[in-house]
Design a protein around this motif. Sequence first.
Motif, short mmCIF file in Angstrom:
data_model
loop_
_atom_site.label_atom_id
_atom_site.label_comp_id
_atom_site.label_asym_id
_atom_site.label_seq_id
_atom_site.Cartn_x
_atom_site.Cartn_y
_atom_site.Cartn_z
N SER A 65 8.54 -2.23 3.48
CA SER A 65 8.06 -2.40 1.93
C SER A 65 6.49 -2.94 1.54
O SER A 65 6.65 -3.90 1.60
N GLU A 66 6.74 -2.06 0.33
CA GLU A 66 4.63 -2.46 -0.22
C GLU A 66 3.90 -2.06 0.55
O GLU A 66 2.30 -1.98 0.21
N ALA A 67 4.32 -1.32 2.18
CA ALA A 67 3.18 -0.46 2.77
C ALA A 67 2.93 0.57 2.14
O ALA A 67 2.41 1.69 2.95
N MET A 68 2.55 0.90 1.05
CA MET A 68 2.54 2.24 1.03
C MET A 68 0.18 2.79 0.75
O MET A 68 0.45 3.87 1.18
N ALA A 69 -0.21 2.55 0.46
CA ALA A 69 -1.19 1.96 0.25
C ALA A 69 -2.17 1.62 1.32
O ALA A 69 -3.09 1.85 1.82
N GLY A 70 -1.53 0.59 2.58
CA GLY A 70 -1.50 0.23 3.13
C GLY A 70 -1.98 -1.61 3.89
O GLY A 70 -0.43 -1.85 2.83
N VAL A 71 -2.31 -1.80 4.92
CA VAL A 71 -2.46 -3.59 5.74
C VAL A 71 -3.14 -3.56 5.50
O VAL A 71 -4.08 -3.81 5.71
N VAL A 72 -3.73 -5.21 5.06
CA VAL A 72 -4.68 -6.29 4.67
C VAL A 72 -4.15 -7.09 5.38
O VAL A 72 -3.17 -7.93 5.78
N ASN A 73 -3.91 -7.44 7.62
CA ASN A 73 -3.84 -8.52 7.86
C ASN A 73 -5.10 -9.78 8.27
O ASN A 73 -5.97 -9.30 8.80
N ILE A 74 -4.81 -10.88 8.04
CA ILE A 74 -5.89 -11.88 8.16
C ILE A 74 -5.52 -13.06 8.85
O ILE A 74 -4.17 -13.19 8.81
N ILE A 75 -5.94 -13.26 10.25
CA ILE A 75 -6.08 -13.85 11.24
C ILE A 75 -7.11 -14.66 11.66
O ILE A 75 -7.84 -15.19 11.03
N THR A 76 -6.41 -15.82 11.55
CA THR A 76 -7.16 -17.62 10.97
C THR A 76 -7.43 -17.53 12.51
O THR A 76 -7.17 -16.60 13.76
N ARG A 334 7.99 1.03 -1.49
CA ARG A 334 8.32 -0.17 -2.26
C ARG A 334 9.30 -0.39 -2.99
O ARG A 334 9.99 0.16 -3.95
N ALA A 335 10.44 -1.17 -2.55
CA ALA A 335 11.38 -1.40 -3.20
C ALA A 335 11.04 -2.63 -4.40
O ALA A 335 10.42 -3.37 -4.56
N PRO A 336 11.83 -2.81 -5.58
CA PRO A 336 11.85 -2.94 -6.86
C PRO A 336 11.63 -4.72 -7.26
O PRO A 336 11.95 -5.21 -6.40
N SER A 337 10.76 -5.68 -7.52
CA SER A 337 10.19 -7.05 -7.41
C SER A 337 11.02 -7.10 -8.07
O SER A 337 11.76 -6.19 -8.94
N MET A 338 11.53 -8.77 -7.98
CA MET A 338 12.28 -9.43 -8.78
C MET A 338 11.97 -9.17 -10.81
O MET A 338 13.19 -9.32 -10.90
N ASN A 339 10.61 -9.69 -11.04
CA ASN A 339 10.72 -9.21 -12.26
C ASN A 339 11.17 -7.76 -13.01
O ASN A 339 11.64 -7.49 -13.90
N GLU A 340 10.90 -7.11 -12.20
CA GLU A 340 11.76 -5.42 -12.67
C GLU A 340 13.16 -5.60 -12.25
O GLU A 340 13.60 -4.37 -12.88
N LYS A 352 15.48 2.47 -8.32
CA LYS A 352 15.26 2.65 -7.42
C LYS A 352 13.85 2.23 -6.29
O LYS A 352 13.09 2.28 -7.24
N PRO A 353 13.83 2.59 -5.91
CA PRO A 353 12.37 2.20 -4.77
C PRO A 353 11.10 3.22 -4.66
O PRO A 353 11.63 4.31 -5.16
N GLU A 354 9.77 2.85 -4.83
CA GLU A 354 9.43 3.87 -5.59
C GLU A 354 8.30 4.37 -4.11
O GLU A 354 9.27 4.03 -3.05
N LYS A 355 8.52 6.40 -3.69
CA LYS A 355 8.33 6.35 -2.72
C LYS A 355 6.37 7.55 -2.81
O LYS A 355 6.13 7.60 -4.14
#
Length: 532
Positions: A65-76, A334-340, A352-355
Amino acid sequence: VQNGGPGKEASIILRGGDSRHVLVLIDGVKVNTSTTGGLDFSGILVEDIERIEIIKGPQSTIYGSEAMAGVVNIITKKPGSSGLELRVEGGSYGTYSPSFSVYSKSETHSLRLTGSYLSTDGISAAKDGDERDGYRNSTLSAGLVLKPMRGLEIEFHSRYYQDRTELDGFDFMTMRAADDPNYIQRGDHLLNSLTLKTYLHERWQQVLQLSRNEDKLKGTDPDTSFNNYTIKTVTDGINWQHNIYIGSLYTLTAGIEYRKEDALNSGNFDQDRESHAYYLNNRIAPLKDLVLNAGLRYDHYELSGSRTTYRLGALYNIRSAGLRIRSNYGTGFRAPSMNELYYPFFGNPDLKPEKSSAWDAGIEKDLFSERVILYVAYFREDYKDLINYDPNTWTAKNINRARVKGVETELRFRVSEELNIKGGYENLDAEDRDTGKRLSRRPEHKVNLELSLSKGPFSGTVYYTYVGGRYDSAINRDLPPYSVVNLSSSLKFTKELTAFVRIENLLDRDYEEAGGYGRPGFSAYGGIRITL
């Protein structure tokens, strides 16, 4: 896009997707908040960050979930050797920022401990305001890697930051942000992860990751009851991944993932949910210059049901022509958020999830003996069942559709060993398929230009950004285009001592990234770094 100066809400938009459609990882751990589904980047200081990787397009097959438009990976950062680094910076708007890092490294371990602090008087978050909204941030992070025996690696990461930001309110009569001298938000944020990597066989690697992400936000404002809140979220995760390598021809990745989310919005809801997933990805190189990729994933969320996503990709390298051709097709959700799901008078537990489904195709060409590299790509993504406010029921519903398509280009030019130029342009057509209007805060045109010079102990970079006009639905008006020029440079006096200077908004432009919120004008910062 940032709603004001330092410490004010900051979000990322990739390829026209909503900020909730961008999954953010820190050292491989998902950090999107379960209440909104997105992430506020404003509190992430960069002193402990080694690099940031960005993958564009739907990536739900691996990341869920959430990775519909892309992923940002922060590496320390990982220590290259044992030592100590001290840094201090100061500048405009009463900004003061010291930091330290301690490193230790041997054949069997590596350790990093970083502490950083930021204090600034800031600017008024409201563009037309006069009262400055300051920000304070204290961050402590650590990374430990142990290699007790051959084929076994234990990795621990911890990151805690506490911040205090002064915010402004919003005047719904004028549809503009407005000064609010007493609105303060305090945050406590803790991220822990433990990762075990082992080889049961020289071709079979297992990676087991346990993580916990905790966030607490507390807003106080004696003048407006709406700005008083306490929000707590805790997300526990387990990811068990298997990587099987058969030479350089074939790689199989398979895994199981489990998450438990707890969310409290004081006086509004106190809920939790569980989800689990199974994923599989195959990478095969049937020919020397041809790489094929295929993945499949199944996710199940309490209340929101199940979703299966897949992704196909290909890369062909024509070495004789210095040409690389790539193409991808994939689906996301994307699964619905808790607020939604649960917020009073808005949440809807039947959501339902967004697709989404998307494809892209691009070429990368080497020119002039590889001194110039040209990249051009076309992309398109279609969204459906998007969650939005339904004026007929006053609740959230899966009622919207959107289409995003565009062309992105990049040119990298190595003028000499010391001088490099990099430029990029994106043309974006982002449409709400129900209203025919452009999606909010998505410019049709965007240009980036970077010129960097490195000669002996000196290095310097000039950054130029142009963002075209765009519509902002939050204030129901168009935002004008803007251009910004930033400079940065450093001078290494000795092996241990480096001085650095940066200038932001060199031309002192007055502009908005988000409607009604200001951005800092001309500002200068400088400091020193000591490495022992």
